[in-house]
Write an enzyme that holds these catalytic residues in place. Structure first.
Site, PDB file in Angstrom:
ATOM      1  N   GLU A 215       5.628  -7.049  -9.242  1.00 44.14           N
ATOM      2  CA  GLU A 215       6.236  -6.033  -9.820  1.00 44.14           C
ATOM      3  C   GLU A 215       7.283  -6.494 -10.766  1.00 44.14           C
ATOM      4  O   GLU A 215       7.748  -6.168 -11.816  1.00 44.14           O
ATOM      5  CB  GLU A 215       6.946  -5.007  -8.459  1.00 44.14           C
ATOM      6  CG  GLU A 215       6.168  -4.059  -8.076  1.00 44.14           C
ATOM      7  CD  GLU A 215       5.020  -4.770  -6.933  1.00 44.14           C
ATOM      8  OE1 GLU A 215       5.186  -5.801  -6.651  1.00 44.14           O
ATOM      9  OE2 GLU A 215       4.260  -3.838  -6.470  1.00 44.14           O
TER      10      GLU A 215
ATOM     11  N   HIS B 220       8.187   2.774   2.801  1.00 40.01           N
ATOM     12  CA  HIS B 220       7.112   3.409   1.892  1.00 40.01           C
ATOM     13  C   HIS B 220       7.697   5.058   1.591  1.00 40.01           C
ATOM     14  O   HIS B 220       6.745   5.805   1.204  1.00 40.01           O
ATOM     15  CB  HIS B 220       5.983   3.466   2.354  1.00 40.01           C
ATOM     16  CG  HIS B 220       5.099   2.202   2.499  1.00 40.01           C
ATOM     17  ND1 HIS B 220       5.593   1.153   2.978  1.00 40.01           N
ATOM     18  CD2 HIS B 220       4.100   1.830   1.688  1.00 40.01           C
ATOM     19  CE1 HIS B 220       4.813   0.181   2.834  1.00 40.01           C
ATOM     20  NE2 HIS B 220       3.818   0.565   2.036  1.00 40.01           N
TER      21      HIS B 220
HETATM   22  C1  LIG Z   1       5.482  -4.958  -3.194  1.00 37.70           C
HETATM   23  C2  LIG Z   1       4.295  -3.926  -2.614  1.00 37.70           C
HETATM   24  N1  LIG Z   1       3.302  -3.689  -3.885  1.00 37.70           N
HETATM   25  C3  LIG Z   1       2.415  -2.927  -3.716  1.00 37.70           C
HETATM   26  C4  LIG Z   1       1.985  -2.493  -2.283  1.00 37.70           C
HETATM   27  C5  LIG Z   1       1.054  -1.586  -2.110  1.00 37.70           C
HETATM   28  N2  LIG Z   1       0.071  -2.550  -1.183  1.00 37.70           N
HETATM   29  C6  LIG Z   1      -0.108  -2.519  -0.108  1.00 37.70           C
HETATM   30  S1  LIG Z   1      -1.296  -3.574   0.640  1.00 37.70           S
HETATM   31  C7  LIG Z   1      -1.562  -3.916  -0.982  1.00 37.70           C
HETATM   32  C8  LIG Z   1      -2.683  -4.995  -1.228  1.00 37.70           C
HETATM   33  C9  LIG Z   1      -2.531  -6.482  -0.362  1.00 37.70           C
HETATM   34  O1  LIG Z   1      -3.652  -7.266  -0.296  1.00 37.70           O
HETATM   35  P1  LIG Z   1      -3.477  -8.449   0.349  1.00 37.70           P
HETATM   36  O2  LIG Z   1      -1.981  -9.385   0.086  1.00 37.70           O
HETATM   37  O3  LIG Z   1      -4.844  -9.202   0.063  1.00 37.70           O
HETATM   38  O4  LIG Z   1      -3.666  -8.032   1.971  1.00 37.70           O
HETATM   39  P2  LIG Z   1      -4.831  -7.430   2.667  1.00 37.70           P
HETATM   40  O5  LIG Z   1      -4.655  -5.913   2.524  1.00 37.70           O
HETATM   41  O6  LIG Z   1      -6.027  -7.822   1.915  1.00 37.70           O
HETATM   42  O7  LIG Z   1      -4.860  -7.909   4.021  1.00 37.70           O
HETATM   43  C10 LIG Z   1      -1.090  -3.310  -1.945  1.00 37.70           C
HETATM   44  C11 LIG Z   1      -1.112  -3.375  -3.259  1.00 37.70           C
HETATM   45  C12 LIG Z   1       3.148  -2.670  -1.426  1.00 37.70           C
HETATM   46  N3  LIG Z   1       3.207  -2.549   0.113  1.00 37.70           N
HETATM   47  N4  LIG Z   1       4.226  -3.623  -1.658  1.00 37.70           N
END
Ligand SMILES: Cc1ncc(C[n+]2csc(CCOP(=O)(O)OP(=O)(O)O)c2C)c(N)n1
Ligand SMILES: Cc1ncc(C[n+]2csc(CCOP(=O)(O)OP(=O)(O)O)c2C)c(N)n1
Ligand SMILES: [Mg+2]
Ligand SMILES: [Mg+2]
Lengths: 357, 326, 357, 326
Positions: free
Chosen positions: B60, B129
């Site tokens: 971000e 959230h």
């Molecule tokens: C700072 C932030 N940006 C965006 C999000 C929305 N979001 C939640 S999970 C996610 C994907 C994360 O992927 P990864 O780190 O690979 O973990 P996985 O879900 O694959 O276990 C996103 C974009 C968030 N929760 N926090």
């Protein structure tokens, strides 16, 4: 700058004579680089004087000792290339084409400064010459540089952006996020760490387990270390790098080895618990970028004492002219306080401080 | 007039402005291949290609800063935060770079950038959230804050925000995306920033609000109507710039005000509006201005707790009755 | 889980028989790891059912397919070791010792959940068993882990903290700041990337120029890649790593290769433009950590179909018991809304929402 | 009573609390070897060693988060931000982790952490180094905000903040560090959070303020005195928790209020206090409550512009005269 030692001159004659050729740098250019650095040195010495008598206030971070990082990195760039940096930027602004008088006026907080006195030492900008500032949050300019590079790519131009930062800035998360984006999108950016080995009073070795040069490995960005006290080496490195980046080579990362001869800012001590006076004196003697180039030119017979003094006089003249110009420039009018907050008025209220009170 | 969802209205606004100006691009997490986490950017990748609709890493601070740099260099970025809850990581670039750059450079660098995404609570997303983030952006001079509550407002205001030369925090609502409403067909349908909208004409009491709370306000107005009370419902639509004329007009008409907002009370938008009204219409107030806000707690997950944490039409009705001394 | 193929059993007999020895894992332990993973699988399948009928709301991120990342990483830890993770944490909470019934109650938003229903799926905590949550901001838990490790060092304890994150989290600046601090201060932390190759709908290869495993090089932190679908390999790796870190080895970084069998969250599609149904089905067939261990145990003659079914029945029993427990648990009282905002009342007002309205 | 600077008072508070509780440690940029950018931690490294007085990298988000994690594990961190201007980079960890953790865990994790450093403007540091940041922290439930204006308050409140089990944003002032004042010698001198201090007794008008503005308020009161006007000067000292009783007391005495704050007006502290006063003492107000704040612009560098951007005693006097209808 440190005195020349005759012995040194003799012994290093051959080697130094070859330095220009080695780096493919012509005589005039070499002399110009010396002129540049002399100007930067005298300009900031003037700023020091002005600060001492209260003409300049706030934070004022000098580049003295690091001038090759302005002359050597920026002179090889094209007019349409971009430069962005942190708060130690007076010399880099001038190098990119911001008028020295205007820079000094900004330090004085006067209307003839590029920011009409509102920005000050840390926020010098030159939109017309693509000098993008002048930023005070450590590391804050690095994502901005990615955005400038993004624009170059987006517009399919062949420019580059050179982004300067200090060694301590590599510990900012934004630095990493920006380098990662530069890598995945192959952005035309050169990220330069002016590695003077200290962030304020903290030695880099105390806040990093690895050398600066290794901080871009994780992104697969090509890195190199450059002797930032040798302006010829610096110039050659940036000349060649800029060409490669221009031609789609993707981002680069440079560990520009340098040293700060002054305190962190005008209000900080030159030495203290974090670095000894001996260390500083030693480096000033051995590693002054101006002395180093001067000796090279002396030894190569391209410059003599008289020529040097002429150059230096000219630098001093420009510097004190800048101070006079700044001092003669008007203070901003009170109503300027409210200019430039908003680029666009809309219906409704934008200010909430009840002007009548 | 076409009927469409708030999501479609935003999508149209983006699409039209990108058609209109090749310097406008959209960047954010999942905006391209995934069509946006909330499908706001559906189809835009196909239409404009991956240089103009760009999936970013989860960085971000980095991509917000990239947007600011691109704006300095002359582009007109639209930066999507999946929600403003995640923008706390980026706020340094919004406040210290975007909002201050034009001033620090004395006008050398206009900042035509839009930061957009949902603010506030959806359903049971818990404390990290569900935060309404208006205050963090409206506090700082240099940053405009827009909070559309209907599809038409969403479209007209987003187009205006993209064309504006100042940074705009454009705050949407997850729970609004599926909401339907009429939207003018005109390709150049713009709602200028800073114009409030009297969404309901009453005369007994003024309910002033912004963003998705407009719908709660209208529900409350209906309930009040049953008791024979007619409420003005004023939707500010943009909280900076602020349509103070419209505010003072309704206040001087009803002499009674309730401010409704989704977020927390302390130094919220309602606090600012209240302070201004009492200063500028002191003699027109027949009762103290009351604020209805989220309960002053982090948003809980449990359905029942979340329901009572959110501002409700009933609490608005109660507040209106109080200012009416009923 | 995928069906066993007889052919496979025969052919791989020897190799698999040796798997336990190779990793120095005893029979009972191997069976326990299977029990763990079966429970996690059945538990989350129950959660899926409950979500479908609206008993669970909000975001719900399942670990299905990645269970070895709970069993294999956490079982080797000591009770006084710490675990912290992101929002895909149901199984890891159970693995560290949070009662399955309580976890399910939290998903249901009931008072018998560890957070009395206030935290929900993304915020499960077990202070008593040193399970430190349960965090919803991508990458947010990584600096917290550095702080937990800091406490271990500060108190001169010999524990470790295991910090899980997804592959997309390595693009967060906070990740870098935390790893750098862990490196310079030699903190007893194991940073584990559960590398399922996607962040929501974004393939890691699209947001990184380098593989996950290279993301710690810049800090000089020792890294390794582990097959996260092979729970025996995972267990052995973490058992050994924990010992080394415990004995002052400094931080470690692990690229735990795994795969998500479900959508990003309950509201997201399992496959789509970002990954094909074939890819998912292929991985489910080939790479189910439960099937893989099951086959190993079959081939080694340590388990037969009957034994497996018995185990599975037990897992299902615990899972549905958890659901019953959760469903029977009370909804939090309205006044709980205002509990736990402040740990300490002071003079003066702390709440500002005018309770009377 | 010893006379010492605000800086020394903070230094004593830190030293005494670190003596008292081995779980208290100080971390931040330049706090150890450099004795702190503003020398607040002078001598502490020598006294407590480098495990308890720790120089951090320039990683605000990282070391703020490290502090939160350490607090979760049972330590009592004091995290120094060189100034709160740089804490925008860390605010995600302060709001989303520190302020919400106790709630999200239903009381499993108290958060005894202090984030401290200067807020607001010093002299000619320009827009990125001069922002007053109270609103960003006071808005969120779960975070306490303390703003001492004198050496005694600095010492008593910092000790209270360190002993408190909630996260505290402890906001100092660069221009206060050299200010001298009397401080009780008592090692256990504590000023409880949430107790305002009537720093001047008047009766004609109430000037309510917090932080370094207390000194501007007192200057204004002196000027008013020359005109025969006696002002109450109420120093809130902590803005969350808030001593509403003290506020209502002075309001009911004078019926006229001016709120003075260093920061910007929109959704500032003054907006909140104003909204509360008009709600809870509506019938006691003989005039609208006026706010005196920083000019609603990013802070300029030029000395002359900065001077008029900052709130001044003269502007406070003018506002007082207005609420007194003089
Ligand atoms: C700072 C932030 N940006 C965006 C999000 C929305 N979001 C939640 S999970 C996610 C994907 C994360 O992927 P990864 O780190 O690979 O973990 P996985 O879900 O694959 O276990 C996103 C974009 C968030 N929760 N926090
Ligand atoms: C985010 C942030 N943190 C702290 C500061 C205060 N500060 C200004 S310069 C500086 C040191 C930076 O050192 P380095 O990056 O090495 O650059 P140098 O000053 O050596 O050129 C610090 C800590 C700041 N301006 N921004
Ligand atoms: Mg440095
Ligand atoms: Mg992933």
């Amino acid at each position: 700058m440190a005195e020349t030692k005759t012995r040194k001159k003799k012994s290093s004659g051959a080697k130094n004579g070859g330095a220009l050729e080695k780096h493919g740098i012509g005589e005039e250019l070499a002399l110009d680089l010396l002129r540049d650095m002399l100007l930067y040195r005298r300009f900031e010495e003037k700023a020091e004087e002005a600060y001492a008598i209260g003409k300049i206030g706030g934070f004022c971070h000098l580049h003295i000792g690091q001038e090759a990082g302005a002359a050597g990195c920026i002179r090889p760039l094209r007019e349409d290339d971009y430069v962005i940096t942190a708060y130690r930027e007076h010399t880099q602004a001038i190098a990119k084409g911001v008028d020295a008088n205007a820079v000094m006026a900004e330090l004085y907080g006067r209307v003839d400064g590029p920011s009409r006195g509102k920005g000050g030492s840390m926020h010098i900008y030159g939109a017309d010459v693509r000098f993008m500032g002048g930023h005070g949050i450590v590391g804050g300019q690095v994502p901005l540089a990615a955005g400038i590079a993004w624009k170059i790519k987006y517009k399919e131009e062949d420019g580059v952006v050179v982004c300067f930062m200090g060694d301590a800035a590599v510990n900012q998360g934004g630095f990493h996020e920006a380098l990662n984006m530069a890598a995945i999108w192959k952005l035309p950016a050169i990220f330069v760490v002016e590695n003077n080995h200290y962030g304020m009073g903290t030695a880099f070795s105390r806040v990093s387990a690895t050398p600066v040069a290794e901080r871009a490995i994780s992104y697969g960005i090509e890195s190199c270390s450059v002797n930032g006290q040798d302006v010829l080496e610096t110039y050659a490195a940036f000349r060649d790098m800029a060409e490669e980046v221009r031609n789609g080579g993707g981002p680069r990362f440079v560990d520009l080895q340098t040293y700060r001869f002054r305190g962190h800012s005008m209000s900080d001590p030159v030495s203290g618990t974090y670095r000894s006076t001996d260390e500083v004196e030693e480096r000033k003697k051995k590693d002054d970028p101006i002395s180093i180039l001067r000796d090279t030119l002396f030894d190569a017979g391209l410059l003599d004492q008289a020529g040097l003094e002429e150059m230096d006089a000219e630098a001093r003249r420009i510097a004190s002219e800048a101070a006079d110009f700044a001092d003669a420039s008007a203070h901003p009018d009170p109503e300027e306080l409210f200019h430039h907050v908003w680029a666009e008025e809309n219906h409704g209220r934008l200010f909430f401080d009840g002007r009548d009170r | 007039m076409a009927v469409m969802t708030y999501r479609e209205a935003l999508n149209q606004a983006l699409s039209e402005e990108m058609e209109r100006d090749p310097d406008v691009f959209l960047m954010g997490e999942e905006v391209a291949e995934y069509d946006g986490a909330y499908k706001v950017s559906k189809g835009l990748l196909e239409k404009f290609g991956d240089q103009r609709v760009v999936d970013s890493p989860i960085s971000e601070l980095g991509f917000a800063g990239l947007g600011v740099g691109a704006a300095m260099a002359g582009l007109r970025p639209v930066i999507e935060f999946m929600t403003f809850n995640f923008a706390f990581l980026a706020i340094d670039q919004v406040i210290n770079s975007a909002a201050k750059m034009y001033y620090m450079s004395a006008g050398q660098f206009p900042m035509p950038i839009v930061f957009r995404g949902p603010t506030g609570a959806a359903l049971q997303l818990s404390a990290q959230h569900s935060q309404a983030c208006e205050t963090y952006y409206s506090h700082a001079p240099g940053c405009k804050v827009v909070t559309p509550g209907t599809p038409a407002d969403a479209k007209g205001l987003l187009k205006a925000a993209i064309r504006d030369n100042d940074p705009v925090a454009f705050m949407e609502g997850e729970l609004l995306y599926n909401m339907k409403g009429e939207v003018p067909d005109d390709d150049d349908f713009i709602i200028p920033l800073g114009v409030a909208d009297l969404k309901r004409e009453g005369g007994d009491v003024s309910i002033i609000t912004h963003g998705k709370m407009i719908h709660v306000a209208l529900q409350a107005a209906q309930k009040l109507e049953k008791d024979g009370i007619e409420a003005d419902v004023l939707d500010l639509r943009t909280i900076r710039p602020l349509d103070m004329d419209a505010i003072l007009e309704t206040v001087k008409k009803t002499n009674r005000v309730v401010y409704l907002e989704e977020g927390w009370p302390y130094a919220g938008t309602g606090a600012q509006i209240t302070a201004m009204i009492q200063e500028e219409a002191f003699d027109h107030l027949d009762a103290p201005i009351l604020r209805v806000t989220q309960a002053d707690v982090p948003m809980p997950y449990a359905k029942g707790l979340e329901a009572i944490a959110k501002p409700s039409a009933d609490r608005v009705v109660k507040a209106c009755n109080r200012v009416l001394y009923r």
